[in-house]
Design a protein around this motif. Structure first.
Motif, short mmCIF file in Angstrom:
data_model
loop_
_atom_site.label_atom_id
_atom_site.label_comp_id
_atom_site.label_asym_id
_atom_site.label_seq_id
_atom_site.Cartn_x
_atom_site.Cartn_y
_atom_site.Cartn_z
N HIS A 84 0.83 -1.21 0.00
CA HIS A 84 0.00 0.00 0.00
C HIS A 84 0.87 1.25 0.00
N ASP A 85 2.02 1.16 0.66
CA ASP A 85 2.90 2.31 0.83
C ASP A 85 4.33 1.89 0.50
N PRO A 86 4.70 1.83 -0.77
CA PRO A 86 6.01 1.30 -1.14
C PRO A 86 7.18 2.10 -0.58
N TYR A 87 7.01 3.41 -0.45
CA TYR A 87 8.12 4.22 0.06
C TYR A 87 8.41 3.87 1.53
N ARG A 88 7.37 3.71 2.33
CA ARG A 88 7.55 3.40 3.74
C ARG A 88 8.24 2.05 3.93
N ILE A 89 7.76 1.02 3.22
CA ILE A 89 8.33 -0.30 3.43
C ILE A 89 9.71 -0.41 2.80
N ALA A 90 9.96 0.35 1.73
CA ALA A 90 11.30 0.38 1.14
C ALA A 90 12.31 0.99 2.12
N TRP A 124 21.07 -1.42 2.67
CA TRP A 124 21.16 -1.16 1.24
C TRP A 124 20.58 0.22 0.96
N PRO A 125 21.15 0.98 0.05
CA PRO A 125 20.61 2.32 -0.26
C PRO A 125 19.32 2.25 -1.07
N MET A 126 18.50 3.27 -0.89
CA MET A 126 17.28 3.40 -1.68
C MET A 126 17.60 4.11 -2.98
N GLY A 127 16.84 3.75 -4.03
CA GLY A 127 16.95 4.47 -5.27
C GLY A 127 16.20 5.78 -5.20
N GLU A 128 16.12 6.46 -6.35
CA GLU A 128 15.43 7.74 -6.38
C GLU A 128 13.93 7.53 -6.21
N GLY A 129 13.26 8.55 -5.67
CA GLY A 129 11.82 8.48 -5.49
C GLY A 129 11.42 8.98 -4.12
N ASP A 185 5.66 8.27 -5.13
CA ASP A 185 5.97 7.37 -6.25
C ASP A 185 5.35 5.99 -6.03
N ASP A 186 5.04 5.35 -7.16
CA ASP A 186 4.41 4.03 -7.12
C ASP A 186 5.42 2.89 -7.07
N GLU A 187 6.67 3.16 -7.35
CA GLU A 187 7.71 2.13 -7.31
C GLU A 187 8.97 2.71 -6.67
N ILE A 188 9.52 1.98 -5.72
CA ILE A 188 10.75 2.39 -5.04
C ILE A 188 11.71 1.20 -5.05
N LEU A 189 12.94 1.45 -5.45
CA LEU A 189 13.95 0.40 -5.52
C LEU A 189 14.89 0.50 -4.32
N VAL A 190 15.21 -0.63 -3.73
CA VAL A 190 16.27 -0.74 -2.74
C VAL A 190 17.40 -1.50 -3.40
N GLU A 191 18.53 -0.85 -3.57
CA GLU A 191 19.59 -1.37 -4.43
C GLU A 191 20.63 -2.16 -3.64
N LEU A 202 12.38 -4.42 -5.16
CA LEU A 202 11.50 -3.40 -5.71
C LEU A 202 10.16 -3.46 -4.99
N PHE A 203 9.68 -2.31 -4.56
CA PHE A 203 8.40 -2.21 -3.86
C PHE A 203 7.46 -1.39 -4.72
N GLN A 204 6.30 -1.97 -5.05
CA GLN A 204 5.36 -1.29 -5.94
C GLN A 204 3.99 -1.15 -5.28
N ARG A 205 3.32 -0.06 -5.60
CA ARG A 205 2.03 0.24 -5.00
C ARG A 205 0.92 -0.61 -5.63
N VAL A 206 0.08 -1.20 -4.77
CA VAL A 206 -1.10 -1.94 -5.21
C VAL A 206 -2.26 -1.57 -4.30
N PRO A 207 -3.51 -1.69 -4.77
CA PRO A 207 -4.65 -1.31 -3.94
C PRO A 207 -5.00 -2.32 -2.87
N GLU A 208 -4.73 -3.61 -3.12
CA GLU A 208 -5.16 -4.63 -2.16
C GLU A 208 -4.09 -4.88 -1.11
N GLY A 209 -4.51 -5.40 0.03
CA GLY A 209 -3.59 -5.74 1.10
C GLY A 209 -3.17 -7.20 1.04
N LYS A 210 -2.20 -7.57 1.86
CA LYS A 210 -1.73 -8.95 1.94
C LYS A 210 -2.78 -9.79 2.67
N SER A 211 -3.12 -10.97 2.10
CA SER A 211 -4.19 -11.77 2.69
C SER A 211 -3.77 -13.19 3.04
#
Length: 236
Positions: free
Chosen positions: A121-127, A136-141, A145-151, A160-169
């Protein structure tokens, strides 16, 4: 903190060595290239690993696969360590014994793992959390942003952490096994819990072996295994 190799936290050494030399999959009689028979078995004999192995279900992070008599596929790493993999990539390769060891698995690299991707739901926070956990350093964003890379330092695979509407089930079908680089397993577990991880399952044993399953702030399972130093020291 690093990702473990081989998939399991603590595979039995004889099974791990045998898998390293031969690969994990048996080939049916009709699937082997002509002339390939005996190459992997010869490698096992040289390594002293040609005896029978029984199935072991006590390997952490899943059961260790059983080994059956019959033809096996040599792996790239095993062939290379046995001196059977040529330095070039010819269409027909011959090992030290003169046996033909050519095959589709010798076309290396076939494909590379670039990223391991997590939905959130929140890719920046979990990244940011994983960046702190792994070092590991974070990429730009940013948070928008909907996608955040941890390099990963030194190259792929990244996270890679990407935004989705649904939660983990449900339980993840894929998880990371982590190994401390400069501290013990138990110290690493305490550090990650202090960062915000949650203890999910404790598989530590009285002799010091075992692993711990934690959840990241999004509920993704991951394992913390013993460090290389702890594994080298053996059970307490």
């Amino acid at each position: 903190m690093s990702l473990t190799g081989g998939g399991a936290c603590e595979p039995p050494p004889d099974v791990a060595r045998r898998a390293e030399l031969t690969g994990e999959a048996d080939l049916a009689e009709g699937e082997r290239p002509a002339g390939q028979r005996g190459v992997a078995r010869a490698g096992l004999r040289r390594a002293g690993l040609d005896g029978p192995l029984k199935r072991r279900d006590s390997g952490p992070c899943g059961a260790v696969p059983s080994w059956r008599p019959g033809p096996v596929r040599p792996s790239l790493l095993g062939l290379e360590r046995l001196g059977l993999l040529p330095g070039s990539r010819p269409s027909t390769a011959r090992g030290n014994s003169g046996a033909d060891v050519s095959g589709p698995w010798l076309s290396w690299p076939m494909i590379e793992v670039h990223t391991v991707t997590f939905d959130s739901h929140d890719p920046y926070r979990i990244a940011r959390w994983w960046s702190d956990a792994l070092g590991w350093p974070m990429g730009e964003g940013g948070p928008e942003d909907d996608e955040i890379l941890v390099e990963r330092p030194g190259g792929r695979p990244h996270l890679l952490f990407q935004r989705v509407p649904e939660g983990k089930s449900v339980k993840n079908r894929l998880h990371l096994d982590l190994r401390p680089a400069d501290r013990t397993r138990d110290e690493e577990v305490e550090r990650l819990i202090a960062l915000g991880a949650t203890l999910h399952e404790d598989h530590r044993f009285s002799d010091g072996t075992g692993w711990v399953v934690l959840l990241d702030p999004d509920g993704n399972e991951f394992c913390v295994c013993r460090s290389d130093a702890e594994r080298a020291a053996g059970p307490s």
